[in-house]
Design an enzyme around this catalytic site. Sequence first.
Site, PDB file in Angstrom:
ATOM      1  CG  ASN A  14      -1.862  -1.154   1.272  1.00 63.37           C
ATOM      2  OD1 ASN A  14      -2.444  -1.507   0.244  1.00 63.37           O
ATOM      3  ND2 ASN A  14      -2.029  -1.781   2.432  1.00 63.37           N
ATOM      4  CG  HIS A  61       4.612  -2.702   5.157  1.00 65.18           C
ATOM      5  ND1 HIS A  61       4.742  -1.361   5.442  1.00 65.18           N
ATOM      6  CD2 HIS A  61       3.284  -2.947   5.117  1.00 65.18           C
ATOM      7  CE1 HIS A  61       3.552  -0.821   5.571  1.00 65.18           C
ATOM      8  NE2 HIS A  61       2.639  -1.753   5.368  1.00 65.18           N
TER       9      HIS A  61
END
Length: 113
Positions: free
Chosen positions: A86, A99
């Site tokens: 994201n 991440h």
Amino acid sequence: MDCIFCKIANKEIPSKIVYEDDIAVAFEDINPQAPVHILIIPRKHIPTSLALTEDDKALVGHLFLVANKVAEEKRIADRGFRLVMNSNEEAGQTVFHIHLHLLGGRVMQWPPG
Ligand code: AMP
Ligand code: ZN
């Protein structure tokens, strides 16, 4: 730097680490959205995918190879899994240290919510 994922990588705060090497760390998400939900992070602090540079190309490739390794170990590689990163607010990014989410162990929906 006050970054929760830097602190996890440095073991200043606890997490359930499933893999680590000189470049990356993989650990269980504290709020899992699937039976398998692992986060793969670089040790280097990079706030969003938008901050990646030419120098980070190998690092990003390494994150995918770690994800493959963990997917094999968690026995979701053949069944299928989803990798998500994201970026910024509307995507739902809440931790500003890049991440990869490794999600698996259930049927995934498309389009994502
Ligand atoms: P994102 O919304 O893409 O930025 O994802 C951040 C993820 O980090 C969420 O899935 C959180 O559940 C997870 N998370 C936040 N704090 C921790 C923590 N201390 N240990 C493990 N996972 C965390
Ligand atoms: Zn960080």
